[in-house]
Design a protein around this motif. Structure first.
Motif, PDB file in Angstrom:
ATOM      1  N   PRO A 165      -3.323   3.923  15.812  1.00  0.00           N
ATOM      2  CA  PRO A 165      -2.817   4.677  16.956  1.00  0.00           C
ATOM      3  C   PRO A 165      -3.838   5.743  17.337  1.00  0.00           C
ATOM      4  O   PRO A 165      -4.883   5.861  16.687  1.00  0.00           O
ATOM      5  N   GLU A 166      -3.547   6.482  18.375  1.00  0.00           N
ATOM      6  CA  GLU A 166      -4.446   7.562  18.797  1.00  0.00           C
ATOM      7  C   GLU A 166      -3.726   8.897  18.686  1.00  0.00           C
ATOM      8  O   GLU A 166      -2.699   9.102  19.313  1.00  0.00           O
ATOM      9  N   TYR A 167      -4.287   9.769  17.861  1.00  0.00           N
ATOM     10  CA  TYR A 167      -3.753  11.119  17.703  1.00  0.00           C
ATOM     11  C   TYR A 167      -4.827  12.102  18.156  1.00  0.00           C
ATOM     12  O   TYR A 167      -5.926  12.115  17.594  1.00  0.00           O
TER      13      TYR A 167
ATOM     14  N   ILE B 205     -11.223  -4.098  14.685  1.00  0.00           N
ATOM     15  CA  ILE B 205     -10.430  -2.932  15.064  1.00  0.00           C
ATOM     16  C   ILE B 205      -9.563  -3.268  16.265  1.00  0.00           C
ATOM     17  O   ILE B 205     -10.028  -3.881  17.235  1.00  0.00           O
ATOM     18  N   THR B 206      -8.314  -2.868  16.200  1.00  0.00           N
ATOM     19  CA  THR B 206      -7.418  -2.928  17.345  1.00  0.00           C
ATOM     20  C   THR B 206      -6.562  -1.670  17.313  1.00  0.00           C
ATOM     21  O   THR B 206      -6.729  -0.811  16.450  1.00  0.00           O
ATOM     22  N   GLY B 207      -5.671  -1.542  18.247  1.00  0.00           N
ATOM     23  CA  GLY B 207      -4.794  -0.377  18.251  1.00  0.00           C
ATOM     24  C   GLY B 207      -3.865  -0.392  19.446  1.00  0.00           C
ATOM     25  O   GLY B 207      -4.183  -0.962  20.489  1.00  0.00           O
ATOM     26  N   ALA B 208      -2.731   0.238  19.252  1.00  0.00           N
ATOM     27  CA  ALA B 208      -1.705   0.281  20.286  1.00  0.00           C
ATOM     28  C   ALA B 208      -1.231   1.710  20.494  1.00  0.00           C
ATOM     29  O   ALA B 208      -1.189   2.500  19.552  1.00  0.00           O
ATOM     30  N   ALA B 209      -0.906   2.018  21.729  1.00  0.00           N
ATOM     31  CA  ALA B 209      -0.338   3.322  22.070  1.00  0.00           C
ATOM     32  C   ALA B 209       0.443   3.172  23.367  1.00  0.00           C
ATOM     33  O   ALA B 209       0.125   2.300  24.198  1.00  0.00           O
ATOM     34  N   PRO B 210       1.458   4.000  23.586  1.00  0.00           N
ATOM     35  CA  PRO B 210       2.276   3.876  24.788  1.00  0.00           C
ATOM     36  C   PRO B 210       1.615   4.418  26.054  1.00  0.00           C
ATOM     37  O   PRO B 210       2.128   4.210  27.147  1.00  0.00           O
TER      38      PRO B 210
ATOM     39  N   ASP C 106       8.750   2.133  12.740  1.00  0.00           N
ATOM     40  CA  ASP C 106       8.721   1.129  13.807  1.00  0.00           C
ATOM     41  C   ASP C 106       7.382   1.139  14.541  1.00  0.00           C
ATOM     42  O   ASP C 106       7.316   0.985  15.755  1.00  0.00           O
ATOM     43  N   SER C 107       6.330   1.289  13.797  1.00  0.00           N
ATOM     44  CA  SER C 107       4.995   1.407  14.368  1.00  0.00           C
ATOM     45  C   SER C 107       4.579   0.173  15.161  1.00  0.00           C
ATOM     46  O   SER C 107       4.686  -0.957  14.681  1.00  0.00           O
ATOM     47  N   HIS C 108       4.074   0.411  16.367  1.00  0.00           N
ATOM     48  CA  HIS C 108       3.533  -0.679  17.176  1.00  0.00           C
ATOM     49  C   HIS C 108       2.259  -1.228  16.552  1.00  0.00           C
ATOM     50  O   HIS C 108       1.941  -2.413  16.695  1.00  0.00           O
ATOM     51  N   ASN C 109       1.508  -0.377  15.861  1.00  0.00           N
ATOM     52  CA  ASN C 109       0.279  -0.832  15.226  1.00  0.00           C
ATOM     53  C   ASN C 109       0.564  -1.733  14.032  1.00  0.00           C
ATOM     54  O   ASN C 109      -0.105  -2.751  13.844  1.00  0.00           O
ATOM     55  N   THR C 110       1.560  -1.399  13.257  1.00  0.00           N
ATOM     56  CA  THR C 110       1.961  -2.281  12.166  1.00  0.00           C
ATOM     57  C   THR C 110       2.494  -3.595  12.720  1.00  0.00           C
ATOM     58  O   THR C 110       2.214  -4.672  12.179  1.00  0.00           O
TER      59      THR C 110
ATOM     60  N   LEU D   6      -7.539  -8.163   4.618  1.00  0.00           N
ATOM     61  CA  LEU D   6      -6.676  -7.020   4.333  1.00  0.00           C
ATOM     62  C   LEU D   6      -6.447  -6.270   5.634  1.00  0.00           C
ATOM     63  O   LEU D   6      -7.399  -5.875   6.309  1.00  0.00           O
ATOM     64  N   ALA D   7      -5.195  -6.091   6.008  1.00  0.00           N
ATOM     65  CA  ALA D   7      -4.836  -5.431   7.264  1.00  0.00           C
ATOM     66  C   ALA D   7      -4.257  -4.051   6.970  1.00  0.00           C
ATOM     67  O   ALA D   7      -3.365  -3.912   6.137  1.00  0.00           O
ATOM     68  N   ILE D   8      -4.772  -3.050   7.660  1.00  0.00           N
ATOM     69  CA  ILE D   8      -4.335  -1.666   7.438  1.00  0.00           C
ATOM     70  C   ILE D   8      -3.899  -1.060   8.764  1.00  0.00           C
ATOM     71  O   ILE D   8      -4.661  -1.038   9.729  1.00  0.00           O
ATOM     72  N   SER D   9      -2.678  -0.557   8.791  1.00  0.00           N
ATOM     73  CA  SER D   9      -2.185   0.171   9.952  1.00  0.00           C
ATOM     74  C   SER D   9      -2.403   1.664   9.726  1.00  0.00           C
ATOM     75  O   SER D   9      -2.086   2.187   8.659  1.00  0.00           O
ATOM     76  N   GLY D  10      -2.939   2.333  10.735  1.00  0.00           N
ATOM     77  CA  GLY D  10      -3.147   3.773  10.638  1.00  0.00           C
ATOM     78  C   GLY D  10      -1.904   4.591  10.898  1.00  0.00           C
ATOM     79  O   GLY D  10      -1.946   5.817  10.877  1.00  0.00           O
TER      80      GLY D  10
END
Length: 197
Positions: free
Chosen positions: A80-82, A116-121, A16-20, A7-11
Motif C-alpha cells: 500500500p502507499e502510506y 512489485i505490485t500494490g493497491a490503494a483506493p 481486509d487488505s487489498h494488497n493481501t 514468497l509473497a509479502i503484503s506490506g
C-alpha cells in the motif's frame, strides 16, 4: 520448467487488505509447477536493531523470514502507499533481510528476483510507494521486474466485498507480472543448481 517457489509479502497488516487480496489472486493465477506462499509474519518482526543482527542472537521470526527468502526462487511484494512511501513494517522487514555483518551467511535479497505490485483506493494507487520500494531494491542489488507495472488504483472498485479480484484488466496485468517474475525466478533457480553441483 522446474518447480518454483515464490514468497509473497503484503506490506499491509489490515485484516481486509487489498494488497493481501492481490497476493491471493496471484496465487490463484499461478501456473502448474509454481507455489506462491503468502508470508503472514510481518506484524511479528521487531524493530531493526543492528546489535541483534547476527546469527547467534537474531530474533527467531527474523531468521525465519531470512530463511524463507533464501529458499524462495523469487519474491512478490504488494505494497500500500502510506505518506507517499512504503509502510514502516515493510521497510523494517527489508532492513532485517538485507544484511550480512558477519560475512558468513549471505544476503537473502542479493540478486533475488523480485516483482512489485500494490493497491490503494486513490486515483494514483500505490505508484509512489512502488517507486520508493524500487529504490530500496536498487540498494540491495535485487533483480527487480521492470515491466509490467501493476498499479491498482481505485482498488475498492476492482475487488468485490469478499476480497476477490474481479477486474479482468487487473487480473491480466497481475498474470503478466507473475509471468515476468517466473522467467527471472527460473533463471535464478537454474543458476543455484549449477552453483550447488
Amino acid at each position: 520448467m522446474t518447480e518454483l517457489k515464490i514468497l509473497a509479502i503484503s506490506g499491509s497488516l489490515r485484516a481486509d487488505s487489498h494488497n493481501t487480496a492481490l497476493l491471493h489472486a496471484a496465487r490463484a493465477l499461478a501456473p502448474a509447477g509454481v507455489t506462491v506462499e503468502i508470508y503472514e509474519g510481518l506484524g511479528e518482526v521487531p524493530p531493526y536493531r543492528q546489535d541483534l543482527d547476527t546469527p547467534a542472537v537474531r530474533p527467531a521470526v527474523v531468521q525465519d523470514l531470512r530463511d524463507r527468502i533464501t529458499a524462495a526462487d523469487g519474491l512478490l511484494i504488494a505494497t500500500p502507499e502510506y505518506n507517499y512511501s512504503i509502510p514502516g513494517v515493510l521497510k523494517n522487514a527489508l532492513d532485517w533481510v538485507s544484511t550480512d555483518w558477519t560475512r558468513t551467511e549471505g544476503v537473502p535479497l542479493l540478486r533475488k528476483p523480485v516483482a512489485i505490485t500494490g493497491a490503494a483506493p486513490s486515483n494514483f494507487g500505490s505508484a509512489r510507494a512502488q517507486l520508493a520500494l524500487r529504490q530500496v531494491f536498487v540498494c540491495t542489488d535485487s533483480d527487480v521486474v521492470v515491466k509490467p507495472e501493476v498499479i491498482v488504483f481505485r482498488s475498492h472498485e476492482r475487488l468485490d466485498a469478499s476480497g476477490q479480484l474481479v477486474d479482468e484488466t487487473t487480473r491480466e496485468l497481475l498474470q503478466g507480472l507473475l509471468g515476468a517474475l517466473l522467467v527471472k525466478a527460473e533463471a535464478h533457480a537454474e543458476a543455484r543448481l549449477l552453483t550447488a553441483a
